[in-house]
Design a protein around this motif. Structure first.
Motif, mmCIF file in Angstrom:
data_model
loop_
_atom_site.group_PDB
_atom_site.id
_atom_site.type_symbol
_atom_site.label_atom_id
_atom_site.label_comp_id
_atom_site.label_asym_id
_atom_site.label_seq_id
_atom_site.Cartn_x
_atom_site.Cartn_y
_atom_site.Cartn_z
ATOM 1 N N LYS A 77 23.990 23.792 15.506
ATOM 2 C CA LYS A 77 25.054 24.750 15.820
ATOM 3 C C LYS A 77 26.420 24.151 15.496
ATOM 4 N N ASN A 78 26.547 22.831 15.727
ATOM 5 C CA ASN A 78 27.833 22.169 15.493
ATOM 6 C C ASN A 78 27.947 21.549 14.095
ATOM 7 N N PHE A 79 26.817 21.243 13.483
ATOM 8 C CA PHE A 79 26.813 20.583 12.165
ATOM 9 C C PHE A 79 25.834 21.308 11.232
ATOM 10 N N GLU A 80 26.095 22.564 11.061
ATOM 11 C CA GLU A 80 25.171 23.444 10.322
ATOM 12 C C GLU A 80 24.950 22.989 8.887
ATOM 13 N N THR A 81 25.982 22.508 8.218
ATOM 14 C CA THR A 81 25.864 22.171 6.791
ATOM 15 C C THR A 81 25.801 20.670 6.527
ATOM 16 N N LEU A 82 25.711 19.871 7.571
ATOM 17 C CA LEU A 82 25.685 18.421 7.374
ATOM 18 C C LEU A 82 24.413 18.007 6.631
ATOM 19 N N ASP A 88 26.427 10.531 4.497
ATOM 20 C CA ASP A 88 27.707 9.979 4.052
ATOM 21 C C ASP A 88 28.366 9.334 5.281
ATOM 22 N N PRO A 89 28.570 8.030 5.279
ATOM 23 C CA PRO A 89 29.156 7.364 6.451
ATOM 24 C C PRO A 89 30.458 8.001 6.922
ATOM 25 N N GLU A 91 31.062 11.041 7.169
ATOM 26 C CA GLU A 91 30.741 12.205 8.010
ATOM 27 C C GLU A 91 30.419 11.777 9.444
ATOM 28 N N LEU A 92 30.329 10.461 9.648
ATOM 29 C CA LEU A 92 30.005 9.951 10.973
ATOM 30 C C LEU A 92 31.120 9.088 11.562
ATOM 31 N N LYS A 93 31.853 8.377 10.674
ATOM 32 C CA LYS A 93 32.755 7.335 11.143
ATOM 33 C C LYS A 93 34.250 7.621 10.948
ATOM 34 N N SER A 94 34.568 8.584 10.117
ATOM 35 C CA SER A 94 36.000 8.865 9.898
ATOM 36 C C SER A 94 36.613 9.437 11.185
ATOM 37 N N GLU A 95 37.906 9.388 11.291
ATOM 38 C CA GLU A 95 38.572 9.872 12.510
ATOM 39 C C GLU A 95 38.303 11.355 12.741
ATOM 40 N N SER A 96 38.334 12.139 11.668
ATOM 41 C CA SER A 96 38.070 13.574 11.809
ATOM 42 C C SER A 96 36.628 13.829 12.233
ATOM 43 N N LEU A 121 20.975 3.391 12.456
ATOM 44 C CA LEU A 121 20.640 4.658 11.829
ATOM 45 C C LEU A 121 20.556 4.469 10.316
ATOM 46 N N ARG A 122 19.483 4.974 9.707
ATOM 47 C CA ARG A 122 19.321 4.845 8.256
ATOM 48 C C ARG A 122 20.201 5.867 7.537
ATOM 49 N N LEU A 123 20.815 5.453 6.454
ATOM 50 C CA LEU A 123 21.609 6.386 5.653
ATOM 51 C C LEU A 123 20.704 7.256 4.783
ATOM 52 N N ASP A 124 19.808 6.618 4.042
ATOM 53 C CA ASP A 124 18.844 7.323 3.196
ATOM 54 C C ASP A 124 17.511 7.357 3.940
ATOM 55 N N CYS A 125 17.055 8.551 4.322
ATOM 56 C CA CYS A 125 15.869 8.636 5.175
ATOM 57 C C CYS A 125 14.569 8.318 4.438
ATOM 58 N N SER A 126 14.606 8.199 3.111
ATOM 59 C CA SER A 126 13.396 7.844 2.369
ATOM 60 C C SER A 126 13.205 6.331 2.297
ATOM 61 N N GLN A 127 14.202 5.581 2.786
ATOM 62 C CA GLN A 127 14.165 4.130 2.729
ATOM 63 C C GLN A 127 14.077 3.534 4.135
#
Length: 233
Positions: A77-82, A88-89, A91-96, A121-127
């Motif tokens: 509901k909050n991150f529908e298009t993530l 992308d780091p 999308e998790l760590k920037s101030e916004s 947390l893994r960045l690439d879920c296939s690895q």
């Protein structure tokens, strides 16, 4: 953390223990190490436990917490298009990004044990969990992303890869066993043939001995006949 299949069949006892470890509070692991070292050790344990779990059970049917449905619903509901297959780091760590994640995380304060505890947390879920493929994230952020990865089928790549490798090992081991069996059979047959050949040679020698003895007896008989003939004359 509950670990069940899509048909509610129980997972092995070992995996249930593995799954339960993911939802334990941090103090369950002890606190006799320096905070930084303790946090790193706990994160590594958590990562190893989780990777073992998604390698052994089809991730699509896993439950990581008692409130998976709530976490997934709030997350999408909050991150529908993530994008979650490869994160992308920023999308998790920037101030916004942090401003957007903060209210989501706080909703689970008191619901998820140690909701803000540092987790790998893994960045690439296939690895897997390599230095290049991991970042620190709050536990609730880990749960949100990994629950979504499981339900949306992204983590199945790990499960399939590990199962394929185990299948190849089984085939190779089977081939080696068949080859060993063939060598034993050949050795056995070779031994039997060698024994048969030895017996045949021995029989041949015995026949020759008998033939020679028969010939000598024939000669002696002829001599006796000739002697008798001479006397008669």
């Amino acid at each position: 953390m509950a670990a069940t299949s899509g048909t509610d069949e129980p997972v092995s006892g070992e995996l249930v223990s593995v799954a339960h470890a993911l939802s334990l509070p941090a103090e369950s692991y002890g606190n006799d190490l320096p905070p930084t070292q303790l946090a790193w050790d706990l994160s590594m344990q958590h990562a190893e436990v989780y990777y073992k779990l998604i390698s052994s059970v089809d991730p699509q049917f896993l439950k990581l917490t008692k409130v998976d449905d709530q976490i997934y619903s709030e997350f999408r509901k909050n991150f529908e298009t993530l994008r979650i297959d490869v994160l992308d780091p920023e999308e998790l760590k920037s101030e916004s990004a942090k401003e957007k994640w903060r209210p989501f995380c706080l909703k689970f304060n008191g619901i998820v044990e140690d909701f803000n505890y540092g987790t790998l947390l893994r960045l690439d879920c296939s690895q897997g969990y390599t230095e290049e493929n991991t970042i620190f994230a709050p536990r609730i952020q880990f749960f949100a992303i990994e629950i979504a990865r499981n339900r949306e089928g992204y983590n199945k790549a790990v499960y399939i890869s590990v199962q394929d490798k185990e299948g190849e090992k089984g085939v190779n081991n089977g081939g080696e066993k068949r080859a060993d069996s063939g060598e034993e059979e050949n050795t056995k047959n070779g031994g039997e043939k060698g024994a048969d050949s030895g017996e045949e040679k021995e029989e041949g020698i015995n026949r020759e001995d008998k033939t020679d003895k028969g010939g000598e007896k024939g000669k002696e008989a002829d001599k006796e006949i000739n002697k008798s003939g001479e006397k008669a004359m």
